[in-house]
Design an enzyme around this catalytic site. Structure first.
Site, PDB file in Angstrom:
ATOM      1  N   TYR A 154      -1.231  -0.879  10.323  1.00 54.66           N
ATOM      2  CA  TYR A 154      -1.437  -1.196   8.906  1.00 54.66           C
ATOM      3  C   TYR A 154      -0.225  -0.706   8.100  1.00 54.66           C
ATOM      4  CZ  TYR A 154      -3.619  -1.160   4.251  1.00 54.66           C
ATOM      5  OH  TYR A 154      -3.898  -1.373   2.923  1.00 54.66           O
ATOM      6  N   SER A 199       0.854  -1.187   0.000  1.00 54.84           N
ATOM      7  CA  SER A 199       0.000   0.000   0.000  1.00 54.84           C
ATOM      8  C   SER A 199       0.892   1.239   0.000  1.00 54.84           C
ATOM      9  CB  SER A 199      -0.856   0.004   1.279  1.00 54.84           C
ATOM     10  OG  SER A 199      -1.410   1.286   1.491  1.00 54.84           O
TER      11      SER A 199
END
Ligand SMILES: NC(=O)c1ccc[n+]([C@@H]2O[C@H](COP(=O)([O-])OP(=O)(O)OC[C@H]3O[C@@H](n4cnc5c(N)ncnc54)[C@H](OP(=O)(O)O)[C@@H]3O)[C@@H](O)[C@H]2O)c1
Length: 486
Positions: free
Chosen positions: A384, A371
């Protein structure tokens, strides 16, 4: 390359009817790019200084059935660049889809020995030609409705190399930065700009280096793949089994002919997907598996091994979640262990388990779906982000460790893509506006815009690309402070 048959949808892997200008197309990388684009259906114009070479290439391309025309042009001359673009405009009715700024040269000396003339030759040939041709091409690219610029840069523009080339390196650094600026400035005109940075590729330009055996040995020694590249391996030239969750990765593999195994936790959804893929004639099987569980991962890989006779070409580590976004001090030990095991440990362990199968295939590929949160800071949760940063670093380490086993590993880092994972964020209008405002392309991405990169990286066409983290982000990660003025 994707073929079409009765069962497959319209292929996005074609350049049929698109118009392209490739500078310096008679040798090396430019020659390979002309052929790749023409093979994909593009109508190409190219240029070089040597007329005999150009005529010979045009003859060959005609015999191959390629639509290629050419001009004599010295791209280091402002006047000749203007004449070239006038010709291109007349040829393509004022519309150009693709500009490949490929021309470049080098003069090898210690920095203190470079003359003012060396400086101006290198600047004009490598950088000014690309800058000015991009300016000249802008109205044509905009008029096409879908423009693309590629700047042929170099690894020398990213790190320091002991090749006595400080001006060359600076011109390539300038090109890399130009790609970022134009990506932001011209996104609104539907023009994408990217820089391609090759390492040593066997072309006439680098022959003087590579014919020195000691130098070549040094290159091999420092390159995990232990070899130089070939002109048809660089990624402007484009495009067999794996694992994934349904949203991102599945969209393309079936279309390109791979035999795919996938997994998810929800059996009903999985069965529904399998039914749909069957009607599309895709060869896809599936297992119910919670990838955050060590035992289930082991069971899954056993199943994969028996399905594919102990060989696997492609592993896509796509599973990931971000079920809760909190201030760092509020994260519990359970959050940490859940996000770590789902996002990172699953990818790490599945890669370990898949290693013998990937090695046995003779041409293995791992993709870590990371990401942009693992590349720069966002307020979408520090755990995350850390799991994604871990994946980006893992790609580098595995790329070096497993290159000898003929396994390539790359990380794909998407920005906001419209999937169920991002639905809670993107359905908040204010948040969506912020996303658009910071993204040069002013929109979130679509799953197919990620799956096409994933597929490309697994193809033989990407055979010299390993250890990279590539963002699919509409320009988000290069936008330092490019704000909307209107
Ligand atoms: N090969 C590598 O390892 C490597 C690595 C990193 C980056 N690159 C970059 O990739 C690009 C292509 O390199 P290459 O290795 O393919 O070079 P190459 O083998 O020397 O080929 C260069 C091509 O460009 C043409 N050209 C050179 N100067 C020109 C000019 N002033 N005007 C018009 N055409 C010109 C040449 O034809 P004429 O001589 O007839 O003009 C030839 O067709 C360069 O930008 C280079 O910096 C190469």
């Amino acid at each position: 390359m994707a073929q079409t048959n009765g069962c497959r949808g319209q292929s996005r892997w074609t350049l049929e009817g698109k118009t392209a200008l490739v500078t310096g197309g008679t040798k090396g990388l430019g020659h390979a790019v002309v052929e790749e684009l023409a093979e994909l259906g593009a109508i190409v114009h190219t240029c070089a200084r040597n007329e005999a070479d150009l005529d010979e290439c045009l003859r060959e391309w005609k015999m191959k059935g390629f639509k290629v025309t050419g001009s004599i042009c010295d791209a280091s001359s402002r006047r000749e660049r203007e004449m070239l673009m006038d010709k291109v405009s007349a040829l393509f009715n004022g519309k150009l889809n693709i500009l490949i700024n490929n021309v470049g040269t080098s003069i090898r000396k210690p920095t203190v020995e470079y003359t003012a003339e060396d400086f101006s030759v290198l600047m004009a040939t490598n950088f000014e030609s690309a800058y000015h041709l991009s300016q000249l091409a802008h109205p044509l690219l905009k008029a096409s409705g879908a423009g693309n610029i590629i700047l042929m840069s170099s690894i020398a523009g990213l790190v320091s190399l002991n090749t006595g080339n400080s001006i060359y390196a600076a011109t390539k650094g300038a090109m890399n930065q130009l790609a970022k600026n134009l990506a932001c400035e011209w996104a609104r005109d539907n023009i994408r700009t990217n820089s391609v940075a090759p390492w040593f590729i066997r072309t006439p330009l680098v022959e003087p280096y590579l014919s020195d055996e000691k130098f070549l040995e040094e290159i091999k020694c420092r390159t995990p793949m232990e070899r130089t590249g070939e002109p048809d391996e660089q990624p402007v030239r484009h495009l067999d089994d794996f694992l994934a969750h349904k949203s991102l990765s599945m969209l393309l593999f079936g279309e390109l002919g791979a035999i795919v195994h996938t997994c998810a936790r929800n059996e009903a959804e999985l069965n529904e997907c399998l039914r749909e893929w069957k009607t599309k004639c895709f060869k896809v099987t599936g297992s119910v598996c919670d990838a955050s569980s060590r035992a289930e991962r082991e069971k899954l890989m056993k199943q994969v091994s028996s399905l594919f006779n102990g060989k696997l070409n492609i592993l896509i580590n796509n599973v990931g979640t971000n079920y809760t976004t909190k201030p760092t001090v509020e994260y519990m030990a359970e959050d940490l262990s859940f996000l770590m095991s789902t996002n990172f440990e699953s990818a790490y362990h599945l890669s370990q388990l898949a290693h013998p199968l990937l090695k046995a295939s003779g041409a293995g590929n791992i993709i870590l779906v990371s990401s942009v949160c693992g590349v720069l800071s966002t307020n979408l949760g520090t755990i995350y982000a850390a799991t994604k940063g871990a994946m980006n670093q893992l790609a580098k380490n595995l790329a070096c460790e497993w290159a000898r086993d003929n396994i390539r590993i790359n990380s794909v880092a998407p920005w906001f893509i419209t999937t169920p994972l991002t639905e809670p964020y993107l359905s908040d209008e204010k948040f969506l506006e912020e996303v658009k405002c910071r993204t040069p392309m002013e929109r979130p991405g679509e799953p197919k815009e990620v799956s096409s990169l994933v597929a490309f990286l697994c193809m033989p066409a990407a055979s010299y690309i390993t250890g990279q983290t590539i963002c699919v982000d509409g320009g988000f990660t290069v936008n330092g402070f490019f704000f909307r003025r209107t």
